[in-house]
Every structure is written in structure tokens, then in C-alpha cells.
Scaffold this active site. Sequence first.
Site, short mmCIF file in Angstrom:
data_model
loop_
_atom_site.label_atom_id
_atom_site.label_comp_id
_atom_site.label_asym_id
_atom_site.label_seq_id
_atom_site.Cartn_x
_atom_site.Cartn_y
_atom_site.Cartn_z
N ASP A 1 0.32 -2.77 -4.68
CA ASP A 1 1.39 -3.46 -5.47
C ASP A 1 1.60 -4.82 -4.43
O ASP A 1 1.65 -4.97 -3.39
CB ASP A 1 2.59 -2.84 -5.47
CG ASP A 1 2.27 -1.56 -6.75
OD1 ASP A 1 1.33 -1.63 -7.34
OD2 ASP A 1 3.17 -0.99 -6.85
N TYR B 1 2.79 6.27 3.86
CA TYR B 1 3.29 5.20 3.51
C TYR B 1 5.05 5.27 4.16
O TYR B 1 5.43 6.46 4.45
CB TYR B 1 3.87 4.96 1.85
CG TYR B 1 2.48 4.72 1.03
CD1 TYR B 1 2.18 3.70 0.67
CD2 TYR B 1 1.72 5.92 0.53
CE1 TYR B 1 1.18 3.16 -0.09
CE2 TYR B 1 0.82 5.72 -0.04
CZ TYR B 1 0.46 4.27 -0.32
OH TYR B 1 -0.68 4.03 -1.21
N ASP C 1 10.83 -0.50 -8.93
CA ASP C 1 10.88 -1.11 -7.72
C ASP C 1 11.94 -2.14 -7.85
O ASP C 1 12.80 -2.63 -8.80
CB ASP C 1 9.24 -1.60 -7.19
CG ASP C 1 8.90 -2.46 -8.21
OD1 ASP C 1 9.49 -3.13 -8.85
OD2 ASP C 1 7.80 -2.84 -8.05
N ARG D 1 6.79 4.45 -6.10
CA ARG D 1 8.19 4.06 -6.92
C ARG D 1 8.44 5.01 -7.76
O ARG D 1 9.59 5.22 -7.96
CB ARG D 1 7.92 2.74 -7.45
CG ARG D 1 6.46 2.56 -8.19
CD ARG D 1 6.44 1.01 -8.54
NE ARG D 1 4.97 0.71 -8.97
CZ ARG D 1 4.64 0.37 -10.09
NH1 ARG D 1 5.55 -0.01 -11.03
NH2 ARG D 1 3.40 0.04 -10.38
#
Length: 296
Positions: free
Chosen positions: A40, A68, A82, A173
Site C-alpha cells: 500500500d 510485518y 488505515d 489493516r
Amino acid sequence: MTDGFLNLLKPPGMTSSDAVVLVRRAFARGTKVGHMGTLDPEAAGVLPIGVGSAARLFDYVTEKEKTYRAEIAIGQATDTQDATGRVVARGPGVRMEDLRAVLPRFVGEIEQVPPAYSAIKVGGRKLYEAARAGEALEAPSRRVQIYGLDLAGQSGENRFLLDVRCGRGTYIRTLCHDIGRALGTCAHMAFLLRVRSGVFGIEDAVTPEEFLAGAPDAHLMPLDAPLQHLPAVRLGETLERAVRNGNPIRMEHWKRPLQEGTVARIYLGQAFAGIGQAQEGRIRFRCMLLHGGSPQ
């Protein structure tokens, strides 16, 4: 033409497509460049990019597991799930021990509904396009794999750091959003850093500035570097003509026969020739990489 993989450290604010354009402009006109796994725009971290013939190897590169570091903000939900979105709900904060207690629910194979602002297509249309037009489209839920989910610490009031190891197709997210609901409140992902994508780790990644500072190919990994999980077949240079023509090679030409269906790295002498598969006592090329050769 230059061929290889670039482990790019994408900064926040750069789209994955922007990263591809930046890399493509550094090479000769006509060089193929593509990325492996969209990151993203507001996220940062590892973005593997294939240059030249590397783009033909994406299907063989192991990237099933990604790692992550995410920051989850408890008490606010957004329409994008987000920090870039509009706040659509508010709720109470939580204690660290409450958050830690619900995390095991999200480890293993779980159901996710992709967010409205995503590139998933429904009826041939991308969800984010419909969302921006004010239309309510929802993708069907799908199963994703979470291999590990750990609470790394607290970063602020009602903000916590999560370490996530997951399979392909996981929306972090959405994971944060769903964790908020499991806590009886709401949440969104405040920040995301991709630490690892398959064999590509952040410790070896280069920034766009580092990439542009020197020769374009200075940071490229060899074509076979991310393919070490595949067995290697080494052929003598007497087979050069057959290999370059993409002809099936009988198994008698190497020491260890492969099981039927096995996919392997093929070398001609010291040169990485491409990808082949064992079929009926022969190896047939699925991807020929030697310049001047033609794929079978």
C-alpha cells in the site's frame, strides 16, 4: 540486457507502481520491470522487484510467508481501515493485557473480508473505484493464513505494535479492524512496515536513493538467488545446442533423477539456463533464460 532481482525499501507515500517506474527509468529503454506483491502507498518496507528476465520467474519465487510490523490504533475505525481514511466509528480504549488475550484467536487459518478500499475486483470492477464513487460493493470473504501474531509493545496511548507472519493475500489493516471488533471496540492500522517477503529481508533492502546513487545493476541479486528452494540440475556444455533450443533433456544426463513433476533450476555449465520440470523421464523447460534460446 540486465537481469536480476532488486530488494527495494519502499518509503511511505510511494505506490508500488511508482517504485516500478523509478527502477525502469534507471535501465535501458525496453527493459521489463515488475514488482512482486503490492505494498500500500502509505506502507513502507520490502518490495521485491524483478528486472529483465527476473519478471518471468515470479511464479517460482517462494513468497508464501511475509512478515510485518504493524501499529494498531484502538478506539477509532476508518472507512479505509488505515490512517488515510475518514473516521467512521469511535470506541473505548483497551489495556495491553486485553489485546494480548485476543490475539490467539487470529492465529491459523482465518476468514477475512477484503476492505472496501482495495484492488480486489467484484463484477469486473475494483472495490476502491466503487468506494470512491459512493457505491457499496463487498468482496466475498476468503481464507487467509496467519502463522504468527505477537504483541511487540505499546507505542502510545491506545496504540500498540504487532508482529505478523502471514500468507499471501492477507490484509493487515483488515486484521487490525477485526481485532478491534473482537475487543468490543474499534480499531484501524496506523502504520505498516513489511519486514520480509519470502527470501527478501529488510536488512538487505536498499532505499530508492541508494539505488539511484550508483550503477543501476549494482544492487541486483542474481536470477537464481531467490530460487534456492528448488533442486538444481547441472548439465554439461555438450548439451548447449539442445538446451538453447529448449529441447527435452533425458534424465541420464545428470546424476540424480527427479521425481515426476518436480520443478528444478537448470544450469548449463555455470550458467543458469532456466526452470524445467521432470516429465516421463525427461526434463522439459518451462522458462528458458539463456539469451538466444527459445522456450519449449
